[in-house]
Design an enzyme around this catalytic site. Structure first.
Site, PDB file in Angstrom:
ATOM      1  N   HIS A   1      95.924   0.033   9.161  1.00  0.00           N
ATOM      2  CA  HIS A   1      94.976   0.942   8.505  1.00  0.00           C
ATOM      3  C   HIS A   1      95.197   2.340   9.049  1.00  0.00           C
ATOM      4  O   HIS A   1      95.265   2.546  10.263  1.00  0.00           O
ATOM      5  CB  HIS A   1      93.536   0.521   8.745  1.00  0.00           C
ATOM      6  N   GLU A  22      86.595  -9.316   4.250  1.00  0.00           N
ATOM      7  CA  GLU A  22      85.798  -8.101   4.439  1.00  0.00           C
ATOM      8  C   GLU A  22      86.761  -6.934   4.651  1.00  0.00           C
ATOM      9  O   GLU A  22      87.464  -6.893   5.660  1.00  0.00           O
ATOM     10  CB  GLU A  22      84.856  -8.236   5.645  1.00  0.00           C
ATOM     11  N   LEU A  23      86.805  -6.008   3.735  1.00  0.00           N
ATOM     12  CA  LEU A  23      87.795  -4.940   3.742  1.00  0.00           C
ATOM     13  C   LEU A  23      87.784  -4.156   5.049  1.00  0.00           C
ATOM     14  O   LEU A  23      86.750  -3.611   5.454  1.00  0.00           O
ATOM     15  CB  LEU A  23      87.549  -3.989   2.560  1.00  0.00           C
ATOM     16  N   ASP A  24      88.950  -4.104   5.713  1.00  0.00           N
ATOM     17  CA  ASP A  24      89.145  -3.346   6.951  1.00  0.00           C
ATOM     18  C   ASP A  24      88.183  -3.761   8.054  1.00  0.00           C
ATOM     19  O   ASP A  24      87.822  -2.956   8.916  1.00  0.00           O
ATOM     20  CB  ASP A  24      89.016  -1.838   6.681  1.00  0.00           C
ATOM     21  N   GLU A  25      87.752  -5.023   8.049  1.00  0.00           N
ATOM     22  CA  GLU A  25      86.825  -5.509   9.063  1.00  0.00           C
ATOM     23  C   GLU A  25      87.431  -6.622   9.911  1.00  0.00           C
ATOM     24  O   GLU A  25      86.745  -7.234  10.720  1.00  0.00           O
ATOM     25  CB  GLU A  25      85.539  -6.035   8.389  1.00  0.00           C
TER      26      GLU A  25
END
Length: 293
Positions: free
Chosen positions: A200, A234-237
């Site tokens: 990311h 869970e996006l970018d989690e």
């Protein structure tokens, strides 16, 4: 419990496990492998005091010649059962097979391919998939199979199945998203749990979503960074494996922040892939324990 190909004859093993902390774990493990004719070459351990969870990674070398991995696993099973371990025992010489997904930016891809070609990155890169053809010449130069898999909103399920098909046909163990600018479906994320790493382009958990460096510029940040993490629904989690930061100033333009950030992204992603391949990463709920020496 995992072992790769348990029919192998092995000279070096990597053991990693987690379990509830209690007396005697290390002694039991060391005693078992001593009886099996193994010497400990490297060992790391950690107790999460908040959860009372114990984590350990050990590199073992046979002093009695090659051993049957299946036999060693069978012998270790009693110790694993006694402490209710989540464990993995693998041949240290067996390289993780990696499939890389990329879109139109090649800095992370090039760094991974270069590390692999130089022998620094201990993986076997079995192919590259992309929703664009921009990176095809780079892959051809490195001699890596390139799979052009275009995608639209309507064809996303079929395209993701194609990615899985390529993973199956190439026997890939890990999918690495090297600036692959598509959000994976919840279904694919679940199928690849613990087997997909994303980079990311910001220092999570801040500045999520699109144009993070522009968000950082607008906030006048003095540090920017990159984050490599396991992919979850869970996006970018997902659990974070590695991060890095670089100091910047008010004088840097958004374009300069992008270039500085790309360098960080390439370094951070290669570290995360390397540590995963060396079985140095253990999941700890939403976090990781990384025995990176």
């Amino acid at each position: 419990m995992s072992a790769g190909s348990s029919s192998n004859k092995v000279s070096e093993l990597i053991l990693k496990f987690s379990c509830d902390d209690q007396p005697g774990i290390v002694a039991s493990v060391a005693s078992l492998f001593s009886l099996q004719g193994f010497n400990i070459r490297e060992s790391s351990q950690f107790e999460d005091v908040s959860t009372r969870r114990f984590f350990m990674r050990t590199l073992l070398e046979s002093v009695e010649g090659p051993k049957s991995l299946a036999d060693v696993m069978s012998a270790f099973q009693s110790v694993a059962d006694r402490y209710k371990m989540t464990w993995e025992l693998t041949d240290a010489a067996e390289k993780t097979k990696v499939l890389i997904a990329v879109s139109q930016w090649g800095h992370c891809l090039d760094n991974l391919l270069n590390g692999w070609k130089r022998g620094y990155l201990p993986v076997d890169i079995v192919g590259v998939v992309s929703n664009h053809e921009v990176m095809k010449p780079l892959c051809e130069w490195y001699g890596v199979p390139f799979h052009y898999l275009p995608v639209t909103a309507d064809t996303k399920p079929q395209q993701e199945q194609q990615i899985l098909d390529v993973m199956d046909s190439s026997e890939a163990d890990l999918l690495v998203l090297a600036r692959y600018m598509q959000i994976l479906s919840d279904d694919l994320c679940k199928k690849l749990e613990g087997r997909a790493i994303n980079i990311h382009h910001s220092f999570l958990p801040g500045f999520k979503g699109a144009r993070p460096y522009h968000q950082a510029y607008e906030r006048g940040v003095k540090l920017i960074g990159a984050t490599a993490h396991y992919v979850t629904a869970e996006l970018d989690e997902g659990p974070i494996i590695e991060q890095a930061v670089e100091r910047v100033s008010h004088a840097n333009t958004p374009e300069e922040l992008v270039e500085i950030g790309r360098d960080s992204e390439a370094v951070v992603l290669q570290r995360a892939v390397r540590w995963h391949a060396e079985r140095r990463v253990l999941l700890n709920g939403k976090k990781t324990v990384v025995f990176n020496r």
